[in-house]
Design an enzyme around this catalytic site. Structure first.
Site, PDB file in Angstrom:
ATOM      1  N   TYR A 117       0.821  -1.208   0.000  1.00 55.92           N
ATOM      2  CA  TYR A 117       0.000   0.000   0.000  1.00 55.92           C
ATOM      3  C   TYR A 117       0.855   1.258   0.000  1.00 55.92           C
ATOM      4  O   TYR A 117       0.354   2.356   0.208  1.00 55.92           O
ATOM      5  CB  TYR A 117      -0.917   0.015   1.225  1.00 55.92           C
ATOM      6  CG  TYR A 117      -2.082  -0.931   1.116  1.00 55.92           C
ATOM      7  CD1 TYR A 117      -1.872  -2.306   1.034  1.00 55.92           C
ATOM      8  CD2 TYR A 117      -3.387  -0.473   1.092  1.00 55.92           C
ATOM      9  CE1 TYR A 117      -2.943  -3.190   0.939  1.00 55.92           C
ATOM     10  CE2 TYR A 117      -4.458  -1.346   0.991  1.00 55.92           C
ATOM     11  CZ  TYR A 117      -4.223  -2.701   0.922  1.00 55.92           C
ATOM     12  OH  TYR A 117      -5.284  -3.564   0.836  1.00 55.92           O
ATOM     13  N   LYS A 167       4.443 -14.666   4.452  1.00 54.30           N
ATOM     14  CA  LYS A 167       4.887 -15.459   3.301  1.00 54.30           C
ATOM     15  C   LYS A 167       6.423 -15.349   3.246  1.00 54.30           C
ATOM     16  O   LYS A 167       7.008 -15.029   2.216  1.00 54.30           O
ATOM     17  CB  LYS A 167       4.217 -14.913   2.029  1.00 54.30           C
ATOM     18  CG  LYS A 167       4.381 -15.782   0.802  1.00 54.30           C
ATOM     19  CD  LYS A 167       3.431 -16.951   0.760  1.00 54.30           C
ATOM     20  CE  LYS A 167       3.684 -17.819  -0.467  1.00 54.30           C
ATOM     21  NZ  LYS A 167       2.884 -19.053  -0.497  1.00 54.30           N
ATOM     22  N   ASP A 217      -1.122 -18.721   2.881  1.00 50.92           N
ATOM     23  CA  ASP A 217      -2.008 -19.611   2.127  1.00 50.92           C
ATOM     24  C   ASP A 217      -2.530 -20.722   3.033  1.00 50.92           C
ATOM     25  O   ASP A 217      -3.721 -21.052   3.035  1.00 50.92           O
ATOM     26  CB  ASP A 217      -1.328 -20.171   0.868  1.00 50.92           C
ATOM     27  CG  ASP A 217       0.129 -20.514   1.075  1.00 50.92           C
ATOM     28  OD1 ASP A 217       0.676 -20.219   2.151  1.00 50.92           O
ATOM     29  OD2 ASP A 217       0.742 -21.102   0.166  1.00 50.92           O
ATOM     30  N   ASP A 274      -5.815  -7.184   4.796  1.00 50.48           N
ATOM     31  CA  ASP A 274      -6.994  -6.759   4.044  1.00 50.48           C
ATOM     32  C   ASP A 274      -7.771  -7.980   3.562  1.00 50.48           C
ATOM     33  O   ASP A 274      -8.978  -8.098   3.759  1.00 50.48           O
ATOM     34  CB  ASP A 274      -6.515  -5.924   2.848  1.00 50.48           C
ATOM     35  CG  ASP A 274      -7.668  -5.384   2.032  1.00 50.48           C
ATOM     36  OD1 ASP A 274      -8.667  -4.972   2.635  1.00 50.48           O
ATOM     37  OD2 ASP A 274      -7.577  -5.391   0.790  1.00 50.48           O
TER      38      ASP A 274
END
Ligand code: ATP
Length: 334
Positions: free
Chosen positions: A124, A171, A204, A228
């Protein structure tokens, strides 16, 4: 004590759901002076900017705002007002408590997850550029400062609210430097809170585990983009976006707003579910130290939902925004 609060009705369903919250909070008897400010697509017409400086000034002065959703054009047009507000006011923590409420049909019955999302950096950053035609770079910024303060916020929240476990979602197997730094900061902060269990999960896998059994999770700590996406996922566990409240909190101010957007498809039809923003309003009352009033609002919401007579279309009912607000307000004052 009277509270002066900036009120941003926003776009789409914003004016309808903010009016519902003003009605219900009015029924608590807490003295609130609302200062209405225009932001969003509606402000472009009126003030030539989606986020006029006077809106920022008002929030800086009052330290607290209740905000309806503002429209963000996809692909082109002005940048997100939410992102701009969070950055300009340094509202670094996005807090989204998602709980199963009585009478609301969903696939799960016992969800109680708190999503703590970093609000100021990551993808962002808005730093995108064309390298050569056909190749675009978008920069993911992760800093030690922002990662440490969001981790501290999550652990302080856990300590204050009796939460037992924090799962950092990442991640770092792929983004070894950026997500690796985020995890390093989380681990360092976690060491200072031995009463809170700390663990980590790759994003994930976390999504899959959440869908299998969300009740296994307690508090999630995430960077901006994962936060988000995962908070919308969790909103789906408790009845959808109409049920998901939120707050953006910094050291010098707080803006309370629902997770949902401006929902132009149902705007102006008295169809919006005001509960997400109402629960955000309850979070705001708590933030203001009006704990009893916050509890009364939550209990009134629960009682109206459990009864099942005044339920909006997204939850399978036929009640309008105004009807449900009146029903909840009646219970708050009664
Ligand atoms: P934005 O870009 O502003 O996030 P969006 O259309 O992507 O907008 P939402 O506005 O959150 O996302 O809407 C997604 C879907 O959820 C829409 O079909 C909308 O009607 C529905 N929805 C969102 N908020 C509510 C609400 N409070 N009550 C009922 N339905 C809602």
């Amino acid at each position: 004590m009277s509270h002066t609060i900036t009120l941003i009705p926003g776009d789409g369903i914003g004016p309808e759901v903010t009016a519902a919250v003003v009605r219900v909070l009015g029924a608590t008897g807490v003295a609130i002076e609302w200062q209405t400010e225009v932001a969003g697509a509606v402000a472009v017409g009126e003030h030539g900017s989606p986020l006029p400086e006077r809106v920022l000034e008002s929030i800086r002065r009052n330290k607290v705002a209740l905000k309806g959703p503002t429209e963000t054009p996809v692909g082109t047009g002005h940048r997100s007002i939410n992102v701009a507000l969070r950055k300009q006011l340094d509202l670094y923590a996005n807090l989204r408590p998602l709980r199963t409420l009585p009478g609301v049909k969903s696939r799960y019955t016992d969800v109680d997850v708190v999503v703590v999302r970093e609000n100021t950096e990551d993808l962002y950053s808005g730093l995108e550029h064309v390298v050569v035609p056909g190749v675009v770079e978008s920069l993911k910024i992760i800093t030690e400062r922002a990662s440490t303060r969001i981790a501290r916020f999550a652990f302080e929240y856990a300590r204050a609210h009796g939460r037992k476990r924090i799962t950092a979602v990442h991640k770092a197997n792929i983004m070894k430097l950026s997500d690796g730094l985020f995890l390093d900061c989380c681990r360092k902060v976690a060491a200072g809170y031995p009463e809170v269990t700390y663990d980590e999960m790759i994003v994930d896998n976390a999504c899959m585990q959440l869908v299998l059994d969300p009740s296994r999770f307690d508090t999630l700590l995430l960077e901006n983009l994962y936060g988000d996406i995962v908070s919308d996922l969790c909103a789906g566990f408790v009845g959808g976006l109409g049920m998901a409240p939120g707050a953006n909190i910094g050291d010098d101010g707080a803006v309370f707003e629902a997770v949902h957007g401006s929902a132009p498809d149902i705007a102006g039809q008295d169809l919006a579910n005001p509960i997400a923003l109402l629960l955000s309003g309850a979070m705001m009352l708590e933030h203001l130290g009006e704990t009893k009033a916050a509890t009364r609002v939550r209990e009134a919401v629960n009682s109206v939902l459990a009864e099942g007579r005044h339920v909006t279309r997204d939850l399978g009912g036929t009640a309008g925004t105004t009807e449900i607000a009146e029903a909840i307000a009646a219970r708050v004052s009664g």
